[in-house]
Design an enzyme around this catalytic site. Structure first.
Site, PDB file in Angstrom:
ATOM      1  CD  GLU A 200      -9.011  37.812 -74.398  1.00 26.34           C
ATOM      2  OE1 GLU A 200      -8.089  37.132 -74.145  1.00 26.34           O
ATOM      3  OE2 GLU A 200      -9.237  37.742 -75.320  1.00 26.34           O
ATOM      4  CB  SER A 479      29.780  78.237-106.302  1.00 25.68           C
ATOM      5  OG  SER A 479      30.749  77.623-107.392  1.00 25.68           O
TER       6      SER A 479
END
Lengths: 821, 194
Positions: A200, A479
């Site tokens: 690199e 309920s």
């Protein structure tokens, strides 16, 4: 660090042209003056800009240097002889922990099948209470249980207990969902660094941040109309990584160069290299970005950096050029080519010998398989964890301090919950010819006695980190609200017992601030007088409304905070029947209190938080609050078992045997918009919601939707029967199931029901049907039962009544005794 | 000038001493003036009143003394569990406690409770830990939770009630403590008959 005071250490542009034009000194409209002013402004602007860049880049550098995501772990599986666990389940656990099969499982995280079990070696792991060393273990299974657990050594030794490593279930990441495993420069193998520099940026150690030749080349290409590219030093790449944009313009390049120069002025080469190694983007795992070589090494090879071989180092370094293009999982061909280019480069630069290169070139890619996990496979649960942590920690600490968070999630339970929801919703849609994928759902599972959240599913696509219905949807609970009403009644045993007749006749309730309220039963009929337990079992709205009004609407609604419901429902009587929205997780909190004998344990998702250093930061303590007396809760539990045994949820027997004595409650809201089931076994509390996101009718009752998911899930989990210990102030009394008159214990015509001592009918009637050897009969023979219960179960009840199957009946007769002893 | 410097070390020493003084007094100031709770894994020390038995009318005993004596009378506990894993964790909790590592003890107890969530002895141990941590209300609730899992198990109930009594003393509720001591004595009697 370096001093902050020098604002623009970079040489300013050429000295201003001002001195050349002294003549125009006093004239107002001299153009020269403007030149000077402009030049000055430019100079100021440029130094301001450079100063800005300097601050920005240093902030980025300092900030990123240590930004480590929080790691979130699920529960650690504890294994001991006698534990209910099959080999398949255990191997599922091993695989989810990333163990690999190996005929000689001596290395950490490897396993091997033996005749009756499995042999494996655990990893070293630092728990919140300290480190645990790797162990070589032999395990055997028999009859669905662990039958042998031994530490492997010169002589094998029985182990009392083995705690596995906890599975990593996600992270809380800095910035753009970046994940990394921080490494120090000293920990990075030299060949990797050499290779990186060789491929690199060969002049990394000599340049001052930029490579003039590279820049010149880039400039030339740009000006000649070619693509802008190349010429980036590691320092420039690092800068680029800090400000992830794919924009490629000259100005950007200029900024990048300036920042690179600034970085090199402030930091040493080693600091820059170390940060680069941790910062570079090396892969994308669904929603998670893989940064740095430390994590990439695990992500691709499941090993730490220092154990990589040359060809693996070459692959990682090769990825720097293009993590997507050369992704060895998605594009193995391209990846291999790139790897080999790097290998040749390594040999060329003498990082490895030619012989090594030849050997390495012949090796396969060696990337470990893994399903893309995304940010977390359990986004709903992770959201809950994150939210709880936000109460105690700053967001930047959560995302950057490398905290280790130990949670309660049990992947085994979680998967059963996910599977049940997905499977049943698809089945329901198919059977009822609904449009596919219109139904949605949510599931929460907790442990009964410790309040730990074992599973949370926020939607049928459990991997999708979208709207979390378990946590954030608020649907009317219908309920599910009723047990609070009945518990309030049962807390007053002088007036209410399970057999107290309730009035189920038409009701018109006038209340200030609300329209007249005329509650209806689900089947649009009234039942006159019904026993309290029957009214709950069949979820009669009118009887419940009358009961609640009698007890006091405020009195009941004011109780909700004790059950962990902080939301305040509207102060109307309709709230008695659940005309208010709650999230499934809130319902789970409420039912946990019923399930645990009236003790509320605030639900917990987190056990411990440990700093990156290993220092324990915080324990989330197990706390218990007494909310309701055990006696009435015990009686209520019997009534909620009636829901499953003879009420709206009898179809539960399709999933779980009656001996489990499941207690629960169905919930169905107006026009069948919401389908709920909340209930518990001896060891788990679970809540399921099903409905549609657009709030249109789902066409499902609690029993036909949510309950089936609940049952499907529990069926596949190790389940214990509901066996609450009988409190001292409770007695079992045999009564006639219809008239409620008391019989001698053992009278065949009666059923045994729990009463708070002194509240059962005092007078005993002669037993009409003779005595059984065993105590009570539990055959539900209540006439009103037929109204709601599904036809099949009613038929079943009737066949039992006509007593052909004596043996089965005998079994059923026992259940109450078994249940409460 | 010089003199001042000469005094400096002395002044510093004085300051240091003062600091140490503060450090010394600090702990005793923060620890509650509550009698330390005896770790119950050992047999409680022989109660205050155990005079020669032959003596004429025994002096009226306090509920606490009666409770402690009747629990002591029951002898050592049976093992808290039949599960070796649970016993190992319990041992771990005890040694962590003994080493002053309460968080470690707590973590071990929680692990044991996950294995046997309905074992009343484990909930009692958790209650004892909270008592030692000075969380009296939590200690009482956890002891009650232990009782709720101890139907018919009078020995553990007796110890639960004794713990509730100790916690009430720490809360300053001596009347409530006496009631709880009486419960403890009663359960211990029942346990004896078993």
């Amino acid at each position: 660090m370096t001093s902050v005071e020098s604002p623009s250490p970079v040489p300013a542009p050429a000295p201003s042209p001002a001195p050349k034009k002294p003549r125009f000194k006093f004239k107002l409209k001299m153009p020269g003056k403007w030149v000077r002013v402009t030049a000055l402004l430019l100079l100021l602007g440029l130094s301001g800009y450079v100063y800005y860049l300097d601050v920005t880049i240093r902030e980025a550098f300092e900030g990123r240097k240590f930004a480590l995501p929080a790691r979130v772990y699920g529960r650690a599986l504890e294994v001991y002889a006698g534990l209910r666990l099959t080999r398949e389940q255990f191997v599922e656990e091993l695989r989810s922990l990333g163990y690999h099969e190996n005929p000689e499982p001596k290395e950490a995280a490897t396993y091997h099948f033996t005749a009756n079990g499995v042999e494996f070696t655990t990893r070293d792991f630092v728990f919140s209470d300290g480190p645990q060393a790797s162990q070589h273990v032999r395990m055997e299974f028999a009859d669905g249980k662990v039958s042998l657990l031994q530490a492997h050594g010169a002589t094998d030794v029985d182990m009392a207990l083995l705690r596995m490593e906890p599975p990593l279930i996600g992270g809380i990441y800095p910035g753009h969902n970046e994940d990394r495993e921080l490494v120090r420069l000293a920990e990075v193998p030299k060949p990797l660094i050499d290779t990186l520099i060789a491929t690199e940026d060969r002049k990394f150690y000599s340049h001052m941040g930029v490579d003039p030749r590279g820049i010149a080349r880039a400039l030339f290409r740009t000006l000649s109309g070619q693509r802008i590219e190349g010429g980036s030093t590691l320092t420039q790449q690092l800068v680029k990584n800090f400000f992830l944009t794919s924009e490629r313009t000259l100005t950007r390049k200029g900024t990048e160069v300036l920042m690179a120069l600034l970085l090199e002025m402030h930091y040493s080469k080693d600091e820059i290299l170390e940060t680069y190694l941790n910062e570079v983007f090396l892969g994308q795992d669904a929603g998670r970005a893989i940064h740095g070589f430390g994590l990439a090494s695990y992500y691709y090879f499941d090993r730490p950096l220092d154990r990589l071989e040359p060809q693996e180092i070459a692959m990682l370094v090769g990825l720097v050029k293009g993590p997507t293009v050369y992704d060895p999982r998605k594009h193995p061909q391209e990846g291999l080519k790139r790897r080999n280019v790097v290998l040749q480069e390594m040999a060329g630069q003498n990082v490895i010998t030619q012989a090594q290169a030849v050997a390495a070139l012949a090796r396969p890619l060696g990337v470990v398989e893994r399903a893309p996990a995304g940010t977390s496979p359990y986004p709903a649960f992770l959201q809950l964890v994150h939210r709880q942590l936000q109460r105690d920690y700053r967001e930047e600490d959560l995302r950057g301090e490398g905290l280790r968070i130990f949670t309660t999630l049990d992947p085994f339970v979680q998967h059963r919950a996910e599977d049940a929801l997905r499977l049943r919703l698809a089945e329901i849609e198919k059977a009822r010819r609904f449009k596919a994928n219109t139904l949605e759902g949510a599931v929460v599972v907790t442990s009964t006695q410790t309040g730990e959240i074992q599973a949370m599913v926020g939607g049928r696509d459990a991997r999708y980190a979208g709207f979390n219905r378990a946590l954030d949807s608020q649907r009317p609970i219908g309920s599910l609200a009723k047990p609070i009403v009945y518990l309030t009644a049962l807390e007053d045993p002088q007036h209410y017992t399970l057999i107290t007749p309730l009035d189920d006749t038409q009701l018109v309730y006038k209340q200030r601030g609300a329209a007249d309220w005329k509650p209806q039963n689900y089947e649009r009929t009234f039942h006159d007088k019904v026993q309290l337990r029957v009214a709950l079992a069949h979820s009669y709205n009118v009887a419940t409304a009358r009961l609640g009004i009698e007890l006091g609407v405020d009195r009941i609604l004011d109780k909700l905070p004790q059950y962990g419901i902080d939301r305040k429902p509207p102060p109307y009587a309709s709230s008695l029947l659940g005309a208010y929205g709650l999230a499934p997780v809130e319902v789970a909190q409420m039912y946990q209190t019923f399930a645990d004998g009236g003790f509320r344990t605030p639900l917990r998702a987190i056990r411990d938080v440990v700093a990156a250093s290993g220092k324990p930061l915080q324990r989330y303590q197990l706390n218990v609050e007494p909310v309701a007396a055990p006696g009435p809760v015990y009686v209520l539990t019997a009534a909620m078992q009636g829901v499953v045994r003879e009420g709206t949820a009898t179809a539960m027997t399709n999933y779980l045997p009656a001996e489990m004595n499941v207690a629960g409650k169905t919930g169905t809201t107006e026009d069948l918009r919401d389908s709920w089931f909340a209930g518990f076994t001896g060891n788990r509390v679970a809540v399921v919601w099903v409905g549609r996101d657009d709030n249109k009718p789902s066409g499902l009752t609690g029993a036909s939707g949510a309950m089936t998911i609940w049952g499907e899930m529990m069926k596949n989990l190790p389940t214990e029967p509901v066996q609450p210990p009988q409190p001292e102030d409770v007695e079992l009394v045999t009564v006639d199931p219809v008239s409620g008159v008391r019989y001698e214990t053992g009278c065949k015509s009666g059923m045994a029901l729990p009463f708070i001592k002194g509240s059962a009918p005092a007078e005993t009637a002669p037993c009409p049907g003779g005595f059984a050897v065993v105590a009570a009969s539990a055959v539900p023979a209540v006439s009103a039962a037929s109204a709601v219960a599904p036809a099949s179960s009613v038929a079943a009840a009737k066949t039992v009544e006509s007593k052909p199957a004596v043996k089965k009946e005998e079994e059923k007769k026992n259940w109450f005794q078994r249940l409460f002893n | 000038m010089k003199n001042i410097y000469a005094w400096l070390p002395i002044a510093a020493l004085a300051l240091l001493l003062a600091g140490c003084e503060g450090m010394k007094t600090q702990p005793s100031a923060t620890t509650p003036p509550v009698p330390p709770v005896s770790p119950e894994q050992q047999v409680p020390p022989p109660a205050v009143e155990q005079p020669p038995e032959a003596q004429t009318p025994p002096p009226p005993q306090t509920p606490q003394a009666v409770a402690e004596a009747s629990i002591a009378d029951l002898g050592p506990r049976q093992p808290a569990s039949e599960n070796r894993a649970v016993l190992a964790l319990l041992d771990g909790a005890h040694s962590a406690s003994a080493a002053g590592k309460r968080e470690g003890a707590e973590a071990s107890l929680e692990r044991a409770l996950r294995i046997e969530p309905r074992n009343p002895w484990l909930w009692l141990e958790m209650a004892q830990l909270r008592l030692a941590q000075g969380q009296y209300a939590q200690a009482i609730t956890l002891a009650r939770k232990s009782i709720s899992f101890a139907a018919g198990k009078h020995r553990v109930q007796a110890e639960d009630w004794k713990l509730i009594a100790d916690a009430r003393i720490a809360q300053g509720d001596s009347a409530g403590a006496d009631l709880a001591f009486r419960q403890a004595a009663e359960r211990a009697q029942q346990a004896k008959g078993e």
